[in-house]
Design a protein around this motif. Sequence first.
Motif, PDB file in Angstrom:
ATOM      1  N   PRO A 122     100.535  32.230   1.980  1.00  0.00           N
ATOM      2  CA  PRO A 122     100.752  31.013   2.763  1.00  0.00           C
ATOM      3  C   PRO A 122     102.243  30.963   3.149  1.00  0.00           C
ATOM      4  O   PRO A 122     102.684  30.241   4.132  1.00  0.00           O
ATOM      5  CB  PRO A 122     100.751  29.923   1.282  1.00  0.00           C
ATOM      6  N   ILE A 123     103.282  31.594   2.302  1.00  0.00           N
ATOM      7  CA  ILE A 123     104.419  31.431   2.848  1.00  0.00           C
ATOM      8  C   ILE A 123     104.894  32.516   4.069  1.00  0.00           C
ATOM      9  O   ILE A 123     105.542  31.862   5.067  1.00  0.00           O
ATOM     10  CB  ILE A 123     105.353  32.026   1.731  1.00  0.00           C
ATOM     11  N   ASN A 125     102.462  33.124   6.456  1.00  0.00           N
ATOM     12  CA  ASN A 125     102.114  32.060   7.475  1.00  0.00           C
ATOM     13  C   ASN A 125     102.943  31.185   7.966  1.00  0.00           C
ATOM     14  O   ASN A 125     103.047  30.878   9.507  1.00  0.00           O
ATOM     15  CB  ASN A 125     100.587  31.745   7.163  1.00  0.00           C
ATOM     16  N   LYS A 126     103.494  30.341   7.194  1.00  0.00           N
ATOM     17  CA  LYS A 126     104.365  29.215   7.326  1.00  0.00           C
ATOM     18  C   LYS A 126     105.660  29.781   8.022  1.00  0.00           C
ATOM     19  O   LYS A 126     106.015  29.164   9.072  1.00  0.00           O
ATOM     20  CB  LYS A 126     104.812  28.583   6.168  1.00  0.00           C
ATOM     21  N   THR A 127     106.236  30.921   7.800  1.00  0.00           N
ATOM     22  CA  THR A 127     107.532  31.475   8.461  1.00  0.00           C
ATOM     23  C   THR A 127     107.118  32.054   9.719  1.00  0.00           C
ATOM     24  O   THR A 127     107.834  31.698  11.014  1.00  0.00           O
ATOM     25  CB  THR A 127     107.977  32.535   7.565  1.00  0.00           C
ATOM     26  N   GLU A 129     104.515  30.854  11.792  1.00  0.00           N
ATOM     27  CA  GLU A 129     104.383  29.718  12.352  1.00  0.00           C
ATOM     28  C   GLU A 129     105.591  29.010  12.935  1.00  0.00           C
ATOM     29  O   GLU A 129     105.818  28.494  14.122  1.00  0.00           O
ATOM     30  CB  GLU A 129     103.478  28.539  11.710  1.00  0.00           C
ATOM     31  N   ARG A 130     106.685  28.823  12.075  1.00  0.00           N
ATOM     32  CA  ARG A 130     107.870  28.368  12.305  1.00  0.00           C
ATOM     33  C   ARG A 130     108.508  29.279  13.621  1.00  0.00           C
ATOM     34  O   ARG A 130     108.872  28.471  14.581  1.00  0.00           O
ATOM     35  CB  ARG A 130     108.819  28.454  11.119  1.00  0.00           C
TER      36      ARG A 130
END
Length: 517
Positions: A122-123, A125-127, A129-130
């Motif tokens: 999840p982390i 993927n978040k980075t 995406e950013r």
Amino acid sequence: MESKLNLNFQKVDEARNYAKNIALETQEFINKHTTTAVERTVCRLLGIDGVDEVGVPLANIVVENICKGGGLSLGAAYFIGNAMIETSLTPQEIAERVSKGELDLTKLKQEDLFNIQLALNPIVNKTVERIKNNRETRNMLLNKYGDKKGPLIYVIVATGNIYEDITQAKAAARQGADVIAVIRTTGQSLLDYVPYGATTEGFGGTFATQENFRLMRKALDEVGEECGRYIRLCNYCSGLCMPEIAALGAMERLDVMLNDALYGILFRDINMKRTMIDQFFSRAINGFAGVIINTGEDNYLTTADAVEEAHTVLASQLINEQFALLAGLPEEQMGLGHAFEIDPELKNGFLFELSQAQMAREIFPKAPLKYMPPTKFMTGNIFKGHVQDALFNIVTVMTSQRIHLLGMLTEAIHTPLMSDRALSIENARYINHTMEDLGDEICFKSDGIIQKRADEVLNKACNLLEEIQGQGLFTTLEKGIFGGVKRPINGGKGLDGVIEKHESYFNPFIEPMLRRN
């Protein structure tokens, strides 16, 4: 593209193939190793930020903790993900506990590798995406304002104070600059950590920090909206923190990064093994972020003769191209470097400069080439200097260079004043406008000086690359082929930060960034 130089493209293909083999052989070494800088970058991409009470970055503290426990060969992600499972803390909270001496990452019970990777997803993927969203924002703004046709006018700010840099950058944008490069403070490439926060003191430039990136990006977006143009921001991801700065730039939407495979080795005496490993991850990040890299071949011509050593520029461009491709960075993001640095006293020197620039354009047709102005033979005579810069500007527009770093008439006297920069922008804009289509109107004499010069440089570069292929890149660097600078394979700065990977090592960001989804 039809060759005005009548280049032998079979020879170009031969040279490119030698460069590919050189890069592939070196990549075998890269794939088996990591570095402390790569692992600090992973920490930052996982959300670890900030410094302790004495200013040491938490990313450094975490990596040092893993190093002391003998675990870095598994990678920082392994231990951070493991600690997330064992403690139910975030990576930032884990780093803070490590910093206070409350947690030793290598002493925790070790979970199954699959579960560790699952916890990190999840982390990661978040980075990802950013960074992807930053890329999309840039494209949206370029579509909104329209991208400039022809050379992008690139100027430098270097006050040491980020707030004064912002004032000067906004002034330059209003005067017509398209790219603002914030020069790094002298010696930052040799720091094995990234400073933190907004900075107001630097020598010869301003510290590259995430907060400084954020402040300048915000300022350029503001002035871009005012001027109805997208203003690109450039900084430097080279040195001992090459991939870390690439990550910070990707997270703050920088557009251009100085990012050369060989520069740190040759001109900053950074260990060649360390540099080659670091450049791969930094370029994977830049490639995914849509950042144009600038390479540093112009530096060869400030240390060696620009006529005699021109072939080393082409050889290095071809090597840089292949390393970039291996890191997933497309040709459209390769701002391969070269420079207008021939002695102005040389008869027909302008023809040689024109030949060299046209050759780069024809051999790298998709690349947004970065063309550097005269510096080595600038004397302080501002009138002659302005003429030298005008000749450089003419070659730029005639050969369709894309990133046009302006020369300053006061080069060799002082750091440019805003008025110096205004005159240089005026000079470039005048020539770019009045000669916009001159290159399309000009043909070169068959077997004349310009064509013969290009043929000579190409043949020499091809022979050099064949020699490097036979010896290997590391041996070549030891012998001082590039820029006349010799570097020992186990010398220089940063060698102690090179680690051989364990068979269970993983970096969770490589695969999604190379996939470029």
